[in-house]
Design a protein around this motif. Structure first.
Motif, PDB file in Angstrom:
ATOM      1  N   PRO A 188       0.797  -1.219   0.056  1.00 36.39           N
ATOM      2  CA  PRO A 188      -0.090  -0.054  -0.055  1.00 36.39           C
ATOM      3  C   PRO A 188       0.827   1.250  -0.017  1.00 36.39           C
ATOM      4  O   PRO A 188       1.822   1.225   0.540  1.00 36.39           O
ATOM      5  CB  PRO A 188      -0.600  -0.272   1.222  1.00 36.39           C
ATOM      6  N   ARG A 189       0.372   2.079  -0.857  1.00 39.15           N
ATOM      7  CA  ARG A 189       1.284   3.409  -1.241  1.00 39.15           C
ATOM      8  C   ARG A 189       0.723   4.694   0.039  1.00 39.15           C
ATOM      9  O   ARG A 189       1.343   5.839  -0.223  1.00 39.15           O
ATOM     10  CB  ARG A 189       1.287   3.803  -2.458  1.00 39.15           C
ATOM     11  N   SER A 190      -0.160   4.233   0.668  1.00 39.14           N
ATOM     12  CA  SER A 190      -0.731   5.325   1.649  1.00 39.14           C
ATOM     13  C   SER A 190      -1.599   4.776   2.627  1.00 39.14           C
ATOM     14  O   SER A 190      -1.765   3.524   2.827  1.00 39.14           O
ATOM     15  CB  SER A 190      -1.705   6.452   0.962  1.00 39.14           C
ATOM     16  N   LYS A 191      -1.723   5.565   3.786  1.00 36.46           N
ATOM     17  CA  LYS A 191      -2.414   5.209   4.869  1.00 36.46           C
ATOM     18  C   LYS A 191      -3.654   4.719   4.655  1.00 36.46           C
ATOM     19  O   LYS A 191      -4.187   3.553   5.182  1.00 36.46           O
ATOM     20  CB  LYS A 191      -2.621   6.496   5.991  1.00 36.46           C
ATOM     21  N   GLN A 192      -4.529   5.240   3.816  1.00 36.01           N
ATOM     22  CA  GLN A 192      -5.792   4.984   3.579  1.00 36.01           C
ATOM     23  C   GLN A 192      -5.991   3.819   2.695  1.00 36.01           C
ATOM     24  O   GLN A 192      -6.645   2.690   2.855  1.00 36.01           O
ATOM     25  CB  GLN A 192      -6.424   6.052   2.330  1.00 36.01           C
ATOM     26  N   ALA A 193      -4.697   3.282   1.837  1.00 31.72           N
ATOM     27  CA  ALA A 193      -4.926   2.102   1.359  1.00 31.72           C
ATOM     28  C   ALA A 193      -4.352   0.870   2.332  1.00 31.72           C
ATOM     29  O   ALA A 193      -5.046  -0.195   2.208  1.00 31.72           O
ATOM     30  CB  ALA A 193      -4.044   2.226   0.175  1.00 31.72           C
ATOM     31  N   GLU A 194      -3.802   1.367   3.121  1.00 35.83           N
ATOM     32  CA  GLU A 194      -3.372   0.375   4.305  1.00 35.83           C
ATOM     33  C   GLU A 194      -4.567   0.062   4.965  1.00 35.83           C
ATOM     34  O   GLU A 194      -4.769  -1.329   5.501  1.00 35.83           O
ATOM     35  CB  GLU A 194      -2.148   1.153   5.119  1.00 35.83           C
ATOM     36  N   GLN A 195      -5.312   0.988   5.497  1.00 37.16           N
ATOM     37  CA  GLN A 195      -6.539   0.674   6.390  1.00 37.16           C
ATOM     38  C   GLN A 195      -7.874   0.345   5.577  1.00 37.16           C
ATOM     39  O   GLN A 195      -8.886   0.272   6.095  1.00 37.16           O
ATOM     40  CB  GLN A 195      -6.857   2.061   7.141  1.00 37.16           C
TER      41      GLN A 195
END
Lengths: 683, 313
Positions: free
Chosen positions: A467-474
């Motif tokens: 994931p390239r960002s926090k949102q993608a991670e969550q």
């Protein structure tokens, strides 16, 4: 029982009306609004699916009669509808997609709770579906135009649903303008037809082209090509499409890309094959050329996008191009009198129409799910979603394989038919014109391969790697109803891919109506297992057979494991990082980087521009901040539309001088106009 | 529809067993021409077996896409091979698809391979995927034009029909259209199989590799499967070229003698074609990435000329 299809269609129309009313009633009760509006829409579209399939299978005569929908007070305006095979086919597309989208929306609209008014969304969604269905079944110029305009207006309201954002409002205005240029051209075209027929019913317009002078016929062709072409998004009339589709809520984007642009295709088929009679050669050549250009440019611009929904919108232009190629080839065959080949090319175009509706609907729903989960459309901030949203990823992959025209899914089948039609066209004429067929075929190959590249990028960057960002991670998997909606369309992609000969049978009444030929028997071999291009000799393919081959060959690797690899072990380890301390998402390949080679190869078209600013201390190798900007020129906006816009503004500024605000001047204008009209006509 | 099971099994075995040999032959000859001793021509077999026995390390970032890719690459190459006439003019699976299906199947394998390159989150894999997809997209129209030329001449996209048609009364290779189409296809062959001047199959030099970059994270039996699949693809494309443009010596009837002769001719044609590939690889340097499109547009022009000459002659 004979009346069942017609009854179901009426039920379907009523359902949409009820849904729209429910939306207005429950403006302040979002949960009820959600359930009732989208519930009604899904029931109504289910009725539509059954009705249209029945018409196509049984050729139900009851549906194929003009029926007065509403009593009308004005003498020459009749609201009549009729479901002939062509209408039934498009009714099937809108209903199938409508069903998947409505169930999807039940979950998707929950994302708007407390933020936006779901009642409004649901009401307009139903109204748009209603208007689209009416467009397809209208049997009268008046009803057609009213439905056409209603469709444009409701679509405008849905595009600007997120009107708080300036980008959305701007997109809405552009859409509004283009939709009305399009409506204007269509009205003018119909006026020309009416002049010849003297009647507003579609039945009276059948083959009306034979009674028109060739100049008027050509004018009508051009007007309809522009009018319906804007709606379909043909290059260079496409500029509104990649702007307006992405800003709408994702269920609406799917509807617009999947169905609304198909109304343009429906209009073209209706007018060119039903009304205007035997076409001159240059109509077909124009359509084929325009289609080819749309296909290639659509996919090239799609490759440059890293906004997931804009990328999909550009792919709609590509696919519309492929459909128009099929139609153009069919027109050329009609001109030369090869009606069987015309039927083949028409089938290719129609097949691609329903295919595009299913996979593009699916992909937009997938993009909507991703947007729902990550709150961004920017692919550079995604990644790794396949582990967080496994089912969405799987469905998106099916759509990606299908749209890239890879066997054994449906995109491959319709492109195969298009290739066959183009190849067989080579033998139909002796003129140099026949080179156009294989050359467009080669461009179709380029399009297919670039589409594959684009969807490796779209799927790979969005769903794979880290994931390239926090949102993608969550991110998290979306709700059941959304997955169900995607599942329906994924199943449609697979079914349309594996059972082409069975589906082509449904198209028999259509080709009979439009070209006078039924060719499904010639396209089917070995009890429908194999799709043939008219004869066994000229080429065969079997997607089901290919899939069976996969299944039969798959044991080979496993046998090898048994023989050689019994003792080998598998373990997980880090990706090779060149001896650094771990890979970070920043080191991954980006969407922009992925398409760089293509940007460089086609730089004459894209005119890429980039600004790099770096600030550093001590030495340029130790930058503290880097700012990178990269642009691609939008040729049509810059070279055609901007000058046009400037010109129009300049002219209107000149004209404004007339409107001085003095009542005396206005009286003078009226007097002068009256006098000159009298002089002109009262002799 | 009657399925010829023995022919099907025979061609599957032929594809599986002959593919590594062809790769070995090319490697060996290339070394010889460059004054090296080079690996034995049987080396690829040993490599495959060695890889199959090794343990696997799979990237912790990778998903199931990474795991299914080797199977897809292998199975698609093999299925494509079953549509190509090899020893006889009748390919066992030619009813299931012709030239267009073959191109589609190879594209499906490539699609997954490129995804498999992106999956482990390594920049090298992404670089390889990006380049592979770009170059194949540029190569595709040239290949299609060449295929169209022969398909139009034969009135069919079915590969068996094409071979039978060019077998016909006179040798079609003497037609300018076929000769030009052959030239176009040969360039495409170099690109599709990752040969110099497009890609260098021998290098693992990070910044120039294309095909190898996508495989960087594969190991053990999955690597064996992908390498084997790649060599099958090479065999398929080379037999396609050999049999479409030089349809001599194909078994005419179903006797063992005819089959033996057919096999002998196939081997001879492949050896000649391999020799040509080796010569090109040895006498040329690898092109810079952004020069490759120039080469492929030459192929495209050759394809167009081939078409135009169908029209003229």
């Amino acid at each position: 029982m004979e009346n069942l299809p017609a009854t179901l269609l009426n039920l379907s129309l009523t359902g949409y009306v009820l849904g729209a009313v429910a939306g207005v009633l429950f403006l302040r009760a979002e949960k009820l609004a959600n359930i009732f509006t989208f519930g009604c829409a899904s029931m109504a579209s289910l009725c539509g699916v059954v009705s249209s399939v029945m018409v196509l299978v049984t050729g139900a005569a009851a549906a194929n009669q003009s029926v007065q929908l509403l009593p009308s007070l004005i003498p020459y305006i009749h609201f009549t509808i009729r479901v002939d095979p062509l209408s039934a086919f498009f009714l099937l597309i809108v209903s199938l997609l409508g069903f998947a989208l409505s169930t999807y929306s039940l979950g998707y609209a929950k994302g708007f709770f407390g933020r936006k008014n779901v009642g409004v969304l649901g009401a307009f969604f139903n109204a748009l579906l209603l208007a689209t269905v009416l467009t397809f079944v209208a049997d009268n110029i008046w009803l057609f135009l009213i439905a056409w305009e209603l469709m444009a207006l409701t679509a405008y309201c849905l595009v600007t649903f997120d009107h708080e954002e300036a980008e959305t409002r701007k997109a809405g205005v552009l859409y509004f303008i283009m939709a009305h240029i399009d409506a204007g051209c269509v009205i003018l075209g119909f006026l020309l037809l009416f002049q010849a027929s003297g009647d507003y019913s579609f039945a009276s317009l059948h083959d009306i082209g034979a009674q028109m002078s060739s100049g008027k016929r050509d004018a009508a062709f051009l007007l309809f090509l522009i009018g319906f072409g804007i709606k379909a998004g043909i290059v260079p009339l496409h500029i509104w499409l990649p702007v307006a589709h992405p800003v709408a809520p994702s269920n609406v984007s799917a509807l617009m890309s999947g169905v609304i642009i198909k109304t343009g295709i429906y209009g073209l088929i209706r007018v060119l094959f039903d009304f205007l009679g035997t076409p001159p050669l240059w109509w077909g050549v124009t359509m084929l050329t325009v289609g080819t250009i749309s296909a290639v440019l659509g996919v090239l611009y799609a490759l440059m996008e890293h906004d997931l929904k804009r990328l999909l919108a550009y792919h709609s232009i590509e696919n519309i191009g492929i459909i128009v190629m099929g139609l153009g080839a069919a027109l050329m065959f009609l001109h030369t009198g090869h009606t069987v080949l015309a039927a083949l090319a028409l089938i290719a175009g129609l097949y691609h129409t329903i295919n595009h509706a299913s996979f593009k609907g699916l992909l937009f729903l997938g993009a909507g799910a991703v947007l729902h989960a990550t709150h961004t459309r920017n692919m550079e901030e995604m990644g790794g979603l396949i582990k967080r949203m496994p089912q969405t990823a799987f469905f998106f992959l099916i759509g990606a394989v299908a749209i890239s025209a890879l066997p054994p899914l449906n995109g491959f089948v319709s492109e195969w038919l298009t290739y066959q039609a183009l190849l067989q066209g080579f033998g139909t004429t002796d003129s140099l014109m026949r080179l156009i067929f294989p050359l467009s075929g080669a461009m179709l190959a380029l399009t297919g391969a670039l589409a594959a590249a684009c969807f490796v990028k779209a799927f790979g960057i969005t769903f794979l790697a880290q994931p390239r960002s926090k949102q993608a991670e969550q991110a998290h998997e979306v709700s059941g109803s959304m997955r169900f909606g995607m599942g329906v369309l994924a199943a449609a992609c697979v079914a349309l891919g594996l059972f082409p000969t069975q589906f082509v049978q449904l198209l028999d009444p259509l080709t009979q109506q439009l070209t006078g030929q039924q060719i499904s028997a010639q396209l089917s071999l070995a009890n429908g297992l194999v799709l043939a291009s008219l004869t066994e000799k000229s080429g065969t393919v079997s997607t089901l057979g290919i899939s069976l081959m996969f299944v039969c060959l798959l044991p080979i690797p496993f046998a090898l494991w048994l023989v050689f690899a019994r003792k080998s072990k598998t373990r997980r380890g880090p990706t090779w990082d060149c001896g650094q301390r771990g890979l970070t998402p920043q080191m991954e390949y980006t969407a922009t980087g992925f398409s760089k080679p293509i940007r460089m190869i086609f730089k004459a078209l894209f005119r890429p521009r980039r600004d790099v600013q770096r600030e550093y201390e001590f030495s340029p190798y130790f930058a503290t901040t880097i700012r990178f900007e990269s642009h691609v020129e939008e040729v049509f906006e810059r070279r055609i539309y901007q000058p046009l816009q400037i010109l129009i503004l300049r002219v209107s500024r000149q004209i404004r001088a007339l409107q001085a605000g003095s009542i005396h001047a206005y009286l003078l204008y009226i007097f002068v106009t009256l006098l000159s009209l009298l002089l002109l006509f009262a002799r | 529809m009657n399925l010829d099971l023995p022919a099907l099994l025979a061609q599957t075995a032929l594809l599986l067993l002959m593919a590594p040999l062809l790769s070995g032959l090319i490697k060996n000859w290339k070394a010889k021409l460059q004054n090296r001793r080079g690996p034995r021509i049987w080396q690829p077999y040993f490599d495959v077996v060695k890889f199959l026995r090794k343990d696997m390390v799979i990237s912790e970032h990778a998903s199931w896409i990474f795991l299914v890719t080797p199977y897809v690459v292998f199975v698609t190459a093999l299925s494509a091979g079953l549509m190509v006439p090899m020893i006889t003019a009748h390919a066992p699976m030619s009813l299931f698809g012709g030239a267009l299906a073959l191109v589609g199947l190879l594209a499906l394998g490539r699609f997954f391979l490129a995804l498999g390159g992106l999956d482990p989150a390594s920049a090298f894999g992404g670089m390889g995927s990006s380049r592979e997809m770009t170059l194949s997209a540029i190569a595709e129209p040239a290949m299609m034009l060449a295929i169209f030329t022969v398909a139009i001449a034969a009135g069919s996209t079915n590969l068996s029909q094409i071979v039978l048609a060019s077998h016909g009364p006179h040798w079609k290779f003497l037609d300018p259209s076929h000769a030009l189409a052959f030239a176009a296809m040969f360039i495409v062959l170099l690109a599709e199989t990752g040969r110099i001047p497009v890609d260098n199959p021998a290098t693992h030099l990070e910044l120039t590799m294309i095909h190898e970059a996508m495989l960087l994270e594969y190991s053990g039996r999955y690597l064996a499967l992908i390498e084997w699949g790649a060599s099958i693809k090479q065999l398929v494309l080379m037999s396609l070229l050999a049999n479409i443009f030089f349809p001599v010596g194909l078994a005419a009837d179903a006797t063992p003698a005819a089959f033996g002769l057919g096999l002998l001719f196939l081997v001879a044609k492949l050896v000649l074609l391999a020799g040509a590939v080796v010569l090109v690889e040895t006498t040329n340097a690898k092109l810079r990435l952004f020069r490759v499109p120039d080469l492929l547009s030459v192929a495209f022009m050759l394809g167009t000329l081939a078409l135009v000459s169908t029209f003229l002659f």
